[in-house]
Scaffold this motif. Structure first.
Motif, PDB file in Angstrom:
ATOM      1  N   PHE B   9      28.341 -58.442 -36.615  1.00 13.20           N
ATOM      2  CA  PHE B   9      29.005 -58.287 -35.315  1.00 13.20           C
ATOM      3  C   PHE B   9      28.022 -57.767 -34.273  1.00 13.20           C
ATOM      4  CE2 PHE B   9      32.447 -58.141 -38.337  1.00 13.20           C
ATOM      5  CZ  PHE B   9      33.539 -58.688 -37.682  1.00 13.20           C
ATOM      6  N   SER B  51      34.281 -54.108 -21.916  1.00 11.22           N
ATOM      7  CA  SER B  51      35.002 -53.589 -23.086  1.00 11.22           C
ATOM      8  C   SER B  51      36.315 -54.337 -23.268  1.00 11.22           C
ATOM      9  CB  SER B  51      35.305 -52.105 -22.919  1.00 11.22           C
ATOM     10  OG  SER B  51      34.131 -51.392 -22.647  1.00 11.22           O
ATOM     11  N   ARG B  52      37.004 -54.584 -22.162  1.00 12.32           N
ATOM     12  CA  ARG B  52      38.298 -55.267 -22.239  1.00 12.32           C
ATOM     13  C   ARG B  52      38.119 -56.686 -22.774  1.00 12.32           C
ATOM     14  NH1 ARG B  52      42.123 -53.071 -17.261  1.00 12.32           N
ATOM     15  NH2 ARG B  52      41.761 -50.868 -17.718  1.00 12.32           N
ATOM     16  N   VAL B  55      37.698 -56.892 -26.627  1.00 12.66           N
ATOM     17  CA  VAL B  55      38.935 -56.794 -27.419  1.00 12.66           C
ATOM     18  C   VAL B  55      39.657 -58.148 -27.444  1.00 12.66           C
ATOM     19  CG1 VAL B  55      41.115 -55.562 -27.755  1.00 12.66           C
ATOM     20  CG2 VAL B  55      39.205 -54.404 -26.662  1.00 12.66           C
ATOM     21  N   ILE B  58      37.421 -60.663 -29.941  1.00 14.84           N
ATOM     22  CA  ILE B  58      36.849 -60.297 -31.240  1.00 14.84           C
ATOM     23  C   ILE B  58      37.420 -61.090 -32.417  1.00 14.84           C
ATOM     24  CG2 ILE B  58      38.350 -58.249 -31.612  1.00 14.84           C
ATOM     25  CD1 ILE B  58      34.584 -58.389 -32.335  1.00 14.84           C
ATOM     26  N   LEU B  92      31.648 -50.060 -29.182  1.00 20.06           N
ATOM     27  CA  LEU B  92      32.752 -49.558 -30.009  1.00 20.06           C
ATOM     28  C   LEU B  92      33.665 -50.674 -30.516  1.00 20.06           C
ATOM     29  CD1 LEU B  92      33.697 -46.254 -28.146  1.00 20.06           C
ATOM     30  CD2 LEU B  92      32.652 -46.489 -30.408  1.00 20.06           C
ATOM     31  N   ILE B  93      33.785 -51.764 -29.774  1.00 14.58           N
ATOM     32  CA  ILE B  93      34.688 -52.830 -30.213  1.00 14.58           C
ATOM     33  C   ILE B  93      34.123 -53.520 -31.461  1.00 14.58           C
ATOM     34  CG2 ILE B  93      35.922 -54.938 -29.572  1.00 14.58           C
ATOM     35  CD1 ILE B  93      36.679 -52.226 -28.071  1.00 14.58           C
ATOM     36  N   MET B  96      34.417 -51.027 -34.395  1.00 22.54           N
ATOM     37  CA  MET B  96      35.753 -50.881 -34.995  1.00 22.54           C
ATOM     38  C   MET B  96      36.102 -52.133 -35.805  1.00 22.54           C
ATOM     39  SD  MET B  96      36.790 -47.909 -34.315  1.00 22.54           S
ATOM     40  CE  MET B  96      35.194 -47.194 -33.987  1.00 22.54           C
ATOM     41  N   ALA B  97      35.744 -53.288 -35.260  1.00 19.40           N
ATOM     42  CA  ALA B  97      36.048 -54.544 -35.959  1.00 19.40           C
ATOM     43  C   ALA B  97      35.308 -54.591 -37.296  1.00 19.40           C
ATOM     44  CB  ALA B  97      35.660 -55.729 -35.087  1.00 19.40           C
TER      45      ALA B  97
END
Ligand SMILES: Nc1ncnc2c1ncn2[C@@H]1O[C@H](COP(=O)(O)OP(=O)(O)OP(=O)(O)O)[C@@H](O)[C@H]1O
Ligand SMILES: [Mg+2]
Lengths: 241, 343
Positions: B9, B51-52, B55, B58, B92-93, B96-97
């Protein structure tokens, strides 16, 4: 139904497992932030404590916002990825509804809110129905506290405010509503999350599931002001290359 | 030994990318969703907007990456992710994924330095021979990196101010080119003449550092002055003059580094490695003394295949991360500590 519930929409972190609406294990962390570090380890701990394997999870409930933009993104990304990869159901719930659910045995209107700075809040209005379920009375929104207080006047109901940072807002609230009940609380309990998420609709398109920011970014707002409606119709901004 | 397949990723800036890489050398899939069109509205990357978008993209990217590679989770050996440097909200995305997939399927997690990824894109087109030298030129970085052995990096020199890609974008903006401007300036540079002869910063200093803010100011001043006195500017000549300036500096410092640190290979990495002028000049001036590795264009910009390429090195060394892995927006390599004395 085996449930995993996640909420990192404000400073606390709440992770819970449940079978239907019965909580089996939960982790509440009120130590400010670092959700990015704590979230996945907390899920691991709670799920393992429960005796679940990852593949046992049938439904993931996530507080979708409003709240801290980063916080809701962390929870939503984790939840949608887990639901998708584990082939589990995904349910998004309002972070404000979850907070409101912390209040029990109050028949008037419950007003959960998060501070959004500069006199603004993220807030909604909720009320328990005859069956004891929480119903939404006023949609969650990003609103000036003074405007919210004015709106509430129309409801003609006893009010209970719940949120963090009451020190800032208590006087303003009491000035308008001297009889209002004020609850200083911002820790969504696993039970509140699960109670709401158990009865909420399942997300149909996990791929498209995103946080409820309830606020456009500053950059987009300023940009949009200068555009024609024709331009604003286009929202084709991402390309696979 | 069986093949090692890594799901990787990358979301450090404005590209969401997911890839499957075999044995650190072979790209089975490399899905890249770019947000460039979105950020062009603002003239540069807006972190919250980026960032938006991550999400939103992803799962789409992950789905395609697995499908195109025709692999399932049980075929995978590990999950890798960029954890820095970059925009924290963007990082961070991906993080987290990757953690979610790693945890859900009991796969080891590998945290990758984005810059190591850029360098190891080379391994997807040739085999890196150590020690190697890497010229990392991207939107956020300009570094000469000594790659002593697999996964061992030392910064020999870096920029004192703007990164080279940043300079391209800022100058491009003044020339009315939409973000990111590197590619267009590169094209224009081939069509104009070097009439301005902008100053070559730090060219003769006895170190391997760079500075690009001076040239940026020189271009601004030139444009302002022309506007004030009402003379017209040939933008293509400005582009040529600017690019020649930049290339002279990059070439001179790289030469100097090769002289002090003899290596067999020079790896050119990062988004600016796509620059055709840079490729031509390195070919002309250095090909006789060192083997040049230029990753293909698709592997120069941000992509997850390069993250998978480097993750394989960490996989072999058993360098796994725990689920507490956090984003580190200012992650960088160590500086080479005897560099000053060598020069
Ligand atoms: N042909 C080209 N010539 C010069 N610059 C180019 C060219 N193509 C792309 N660039 C520049 O490359 C940069 C993007 O590279 P890359 O995507 O590697 O940077 P980044 O990921 O933003 O930064 P970093 O990798 O340092 O975090 C942009 O500044 C862009 O203008
Ligand atoms: Mg990059």
């Amino acid at each position: 139904m085996n449930i995993l519930a996640i909420d990192t929409s404000a400073a606390p972190l709440t992770i819970a497992t449940a079978v239907d609406q019965k909580i089996i294990a939960q982790a509440l962390d009120v130590g400010m932030k670092s959700h990015s570090v704590k979230l996945m380890p907390a899920i691991d701990t709670v799920v393992k404590q429960t005796g679940f394997k990852q593949s046992d999870i049938d439904r993931i409930i996530v507080a979708q916002g409003p709240g801290s933009f980063t916080g809701i993104r962390l929870a939503v990304t984790t939840a949608k990825m887990l639901a998708w990869t584990l082939d589990a159901q995904l349910v998004g719930v309002s972070s404000l509804a979850v907070l409101a659910r912390n209040v029990r045995d109050f028949s008037g209107c419950i007003v959960p809110f998060f501070d959004a700075r500069n006199g603004n809040v993220f807030a909604g209005v909720y009320q328990e129905d005859a069956a004891g379920d929480l119903q939404n009375v006023l949609q969650d929104s990003h609103i000036a506290l003074l405007d919210l207080l004015a709106e509430l006047q129309k409801l003609h109901q006893p009010l209970c405010f719940i949120g963090q940072g009451m020190d800032v807002y208590r006087n303003q609230i009491l000035a308008t509503y001297p009889d209002a009940k004020i609850v200083e609380d911002n820790i969504p309990t696993g039970q509140s999350l699960v109670d709401i998420g158990f009865k909420s609709p399942i997300v149909e398109d996990i791929d498209q599931f995103v946080p409820e920011y309830l606020r456009q970014t500053q950059a987009e707002m300023l940009w949009a002001q200068k555009q024609s409606t024709e331009v604003l119709k286009n929202n084709n901004y991402i390309q696979d290359v | 030994m069986s093949d090692v397949l890594i799901l990787a990723f990358e979301s450090s800036c404005d590209e969401t990318s997911v890839a499957v890489v075999k044995n650190g050398r072979e790209v089975l899939s490399n899905i890249i969703a770019t947000q460039i069109k979105s950020h062009q509205r603002f003239g540069g990357v807006v972190p919250e907007v980026a960032s938006r978008h991550h999400v939103e993209q992803i799962i789409h990217c992950t789905k395609l990456a697995l499908k195109e590679a025709q692999v399932d989770y049980q075929d995978l050996a590990a999950v890798a992710v960029t954890y820095g440097p970059g925009l924290v909200g963007s990082l961070l995305i991906g993080l987290m994924a990757a953690k979610a997939i790693s945890w859900a399927h009991d796969l080891p997690l590998i945290g990758v330095n984005h810059l190591a990824g850029h360098i190891y894109a080379a391994n997807l087109v040739a085999e890196i021979k150590y020690p190697a030298l890497a010229l990392v030129v991207s939107g956020g970085h300009t570094e000469l990196v000594y790659v002593k052995a697999a996964g061992e990096f030392e910064i020999l020199g870096d920029t004192r101010d703007d990164a080279v890609g940043e300079a391209y974008d800022k100058v491009g903006r003044m020339l009315g080119i939409s973000y990111p401007a590197g590619k267009t300036i590169d094209q224009w540079a081939h069509e104009g003449k070097d009439t301005y002869n902008f100053p070559r910063a730090m060219l003769h200093e006895n170190n391997l550092n760079f500075s690009f803010s001076g040239i940026k100011s020189a271009v601004i001043n030139t444009l302002h002055h022309a506007e004030q006195v009402g003379i017209s500017i040939n933008k293509k000549d400005v582009a040529t003059s600017f690019q020649n300036d930049i290339l002279d500096i990059l070439l001179a410092k790289t030469q100097k580094a090769l002289h002090k640190y003899p290596v067999q290979q020079l790896i050119v990495a990062g988004g600016v490695a796509a620059n055709s002028g840079l490729r031509e000049r390195l070919q002309q001036e250095l090909a006789n003394q060192v083997e040049l590795i230029f990753p293909p264009l698709r592997l120069c910009g941000d992509n997850a295949a390069m993250i998978g390429a480097y993750a394989y090195i960490k996989y072999q060394k058993n360098q796994f991360a725990s689920l507490t892995l956090n984003a580190d927006p200012s992650l960088d390599f160590e500086y080479c500590n005897n560099n000053e004395s060598l020069l």
